[in-house]
Design a protein around this motif. Structure first.
Motif, PDB file in Angstrom:
ATOM      1  N   SER A  52      39.690 -27.360   9.422  1.00 37.72           N
ATOM      2  CA  SER A  52      40.146 -26.041   9.988  1.00 37.72           C
ATOM      3  C   SER A  52      41.562 -26.758  10.812  1.00 37.72           C
ATOM      4  O   SER A  52      42.469 -25.849  10.878  1.00 37.72           O
ATOM      5  CB  SER A  52      39.484 -25.304  10.956  1.00 37.72           C
ATOM      6  N   ALA A  53      41.740 -27.890  11.128  1.00 39.35           N
ATOM      7  CA  ALA A  53      42.850 -28.572  11.702  1.00 39.35           C
ATOM      8  C   ALA A  53      43.854 -28.826  10.569  1.00 39.35           C
ATOM      9  O   ALA A  53      45.011 -29.055  10.825  1.00 39.35           O
ATOM     10  CB  ALA A  53      42.572 -29.729  12.520  1.00 39.35           C
ATOM     11  N   GLY A  54      43.396 -28.801   9.401  1.00 41.49           N
ATOM     12  CA  GLY A  54      44.306 -29.094   8.298  1.00 41.49           C
ATOM     13  C   GLY A  54      44.175 -30.301   7.702  1.00 41.49           C
ATOM     14  O   GLY A  54      43.805 -31.708   8.356  1.00 41.49           O
ATOM     15  N   LEU A  55      43.903 -30.220   6.405  1.00 45.15           N
ATOM     16  CA  LEU A  55      43.807 -31.665   5.710  1.00 45.15           C
ATOM     17  C   LEU A  55      44.963 -32.517   5.291  1.00 45.15           C
ATOM     18  O   LEU A  55      46.035 -31.695   5.025  1.00 45.15           O
ATOM     19  CB  LEU A  55      43.202 -31.491   4.126  1.00 45.15           C
ATOM     20  N   GLU A  56      45.070 -33.636   5.348  1.00 46.74           N
ATOM     21  CA  GLU A  56      46.430 -34.663   5.164  1.00 46.74           C
ATOM     22  C   GLU A  56      46.406 -35.328   3.721  1.00 46.74           C
ATOM     23  O   GLU A  56      45.175 -35.357   3.372  1.00 46.74           O
ATOM     24  CB  GLU A  56      46.664 -35.793   6.274  1.00 46.74           C
ATOM     25  N   ALA A  57      47.254 -35.549   3.270  1.00 44.48           N
ATOM     26  CA  ALA A  57      47.248 -36.106   1.677  1.00 44.48           C
ATOM     27  C   ALA A  57      46.460 -37.396   1.672  1.00 44.48           C
ATOM     28  O   ALA A  57      45.659 -37.408   0.632  1.00 44.48           O
ATOM     29  CB  ALA A  57      48.705 -36.232   1.580  1.00 44.48           C
ATOM     30  N   GLY A  58      46.156 -38.101   2.612  1.00 45.27           N
ATOM     31  CA  GLY A  58      45.364 -39.275   2.424  1.00 45.27           C
ATOM     32  C   GLY A  58      44.173 -39.081   2.166  1.00 45.27           C
ATOM     33  O   GLY A  58      43.289 -39.965   1.870  1.00 45.27           O
ATOM     34  N   ARG A  59      43.349 -37.874   2.754  1.00 44.77           N
ATOM     35  CA  ARG A  59      42.006 -37.781   2.685  1.00 44.77           C
ATOM     36  C   ARG A  59      41.597 -36.687   1.367  1.00 44.77           C
ATOM     37  O   ARG A  59      40.368 -36.716   1.216  1.00 44.77           O
ATOM     38  CB  ARG A  59      41.678 -36.568   3.855  1.00 44.77           C
TER      39      ARG A  59
END
Ligand SMILES: NC(=O)c1ccc[n+]([C@@H]2O[C@H](COP(=O)([O-])OP(=O)(O)OC[C@H]3O[C@@H](n4cnc5c(N)ncnc54)[C@H](OP(=O)(O)O)[C@@H]3O)[C@@H](O)[C@H]2O)c1
Length: 342
Positions: A52-59
């Motif tokens: 819910s905090a937001g996925l980043e590209a690296g994940r």
């Protein structure tokens, strides 16, 4: 700042390109819309990821098994669904359940696969209307080539009399090769497949079904028509013979696979098939992987758009154009589904 949560169902080439472009444009969304866009969930057929905090590209390369399905997307708290799963116009495909679920809950949906929209367009339109959700489909309706946007914005208020569209890049590329490199259908297809430009099973493109699907979407969502596949005569390019090519060359005509639609007072007639154009017609010059649409209206005459772009980036960009239209519409109607302040 207004937080808008996005989920992506269908995480192949297009889903991933959309996720990466969305994340790369976050600063733009903050600056232009004052909105914090967060990618809160992604999923393929067997695995996914949510935060819910937001996925980043690296994940995004470490999807977890079991995290998939409409209920998983619902639970992510997304305000907007982007659907990019496989397309199947005969069944609606897996996208249908995701889109139904989002629209029934009042979540806006940006749909990239055609299947569900062709199969259940009227139902999905009605769902969106009754829940107040927005349903956008630029990615499905010829992607980088503007089609429904032209009808909804540029030609607003005009009566559409006729539409002609070169809506499938693969067949346009094949016809070019057949005419200009003196190849038969099978040879042109084999070369296109070897260079990765035609599918291993190309029939959806070559038999005209992809063009027909896009034409139905343009008609049903751009003109409020109610066409189904049964209403269309659909012919592809697979039966074009050497003597057809020879005749067209001699007559200096250029063949194109065209989705066409004519509107009269009481009916909308649509078909897919090969049309030939003299060199003086702009559609004769839509070559290779380009697509084009010509719309004739009562008051603005003929409007032609030609477009292409590199895939899958161009399709991702078309979907995110839809996203910006939603952000704009929601900003002027703040009572709709918008994120929430944080
Ligand atoms: N490629 C283009 O340039 C382009 C242009 C315009 C429109 N489109 C449309 O965009 C859609 C996606 O294209 P693509 O090239 O990205 O296809 P793709 O690479 O085959 O990806 C399809 C994705 O859908 C997932 N999927 C299958 N069943 C699912 C389910 N039940 N729930 C969630 N996800 C599911 C697959 O998961 P797995 O990986 O687990 O199998 C895969 O991640 C298609 O409908 C296509 O027609 C594509």
């Amino acid at each position: 700042m207004n937080v808008i949560r996005i989920a992506i169902a269908g995480f192949g080439g297009v889903g991933r390109a959309t996720a990466n472009l969305l994340l790369a444009r976050r600063a733009r969304y903050r600056q232009v819309y004052g909105a914090d866009l967060r990618l809160v969930a992604v999923c393929g057929s067997r695995s996914g990821l949510a935060d819910s905090a937001g996925l980043e590209a690296g994940r995004l390369d470490a999807l977890e098994p079991g995290l998939t399905g409409p209920a998983f997307i619902d639970a992510s708290g997304a305000n907007i669904l982007i659907e990019a799963g496989p397309s199947d116009f005969r069944t609606g495909g897996p996208g249908l359940a995701y889109i139904r679920s989002a629209l029934s809950a009042g979540r806006d949906a940006i749909v990239i696969s055609k299947g569900a929209l062709v199969h259940s367009g009227p139902e999905l339109r009605a769902l969106a209307r009754s829940s107040g959700a927005m349903l956008k489909l630029s990615g499905a309706a010829a992607a980088a080539l503007p089609t429904i946007d032209l009808l909804e914005h540029s030609l607003k208020g005009c009566e559409v009399l006729e539409i002609e569209g070169i809506l499938n890049a693969t067949t346009n590329y094949l016809l070019d090769a057949m005419m200009n490199q003196n190849l038969g259908f099978e040879d042109a297809l084999a070369r296109a497949q070897a260079s990765g430009f035609a599918e291993a099973d190309p029939r959806n493109d070559t038999e005209g079904w992809d063009t027909a699907s896009k034409l139905i979407l343009i008609a049903n969502f751009g003109l409020d028509a109610d066409l189904t596949m049964d209403d269309l005569v659909v012919e592809g390019i697979q039966s074009i013979a050497a003597h057809d090519l020879e005749t067209w060359r001699k007559q200096r005509l250029v063949p194109k696979l065209v989705g066409s639609l004519i509107r009269t007072d009481d009916a909308t007639r649509a078909a897919v098939g090969v049309r030939t154009y003299p060199a003086t017609d702009p559609l004769a010059h839509v070559s290779g992987k380009n697509k084009a649409i010509r719309i004739t209206t009562d008051a603005m005459g003929e409007t032609i758009a030609i477009g292409s772009g590199t895939e899958p980036l161009a399709t991702a960009a078309a979907a995110l154009k839809d996203l910006e239209h939603i952000l704009t519409a929601r900003a002027v109607r703040p009572t709709g589904v918008s994120g929430g302040k944080e």
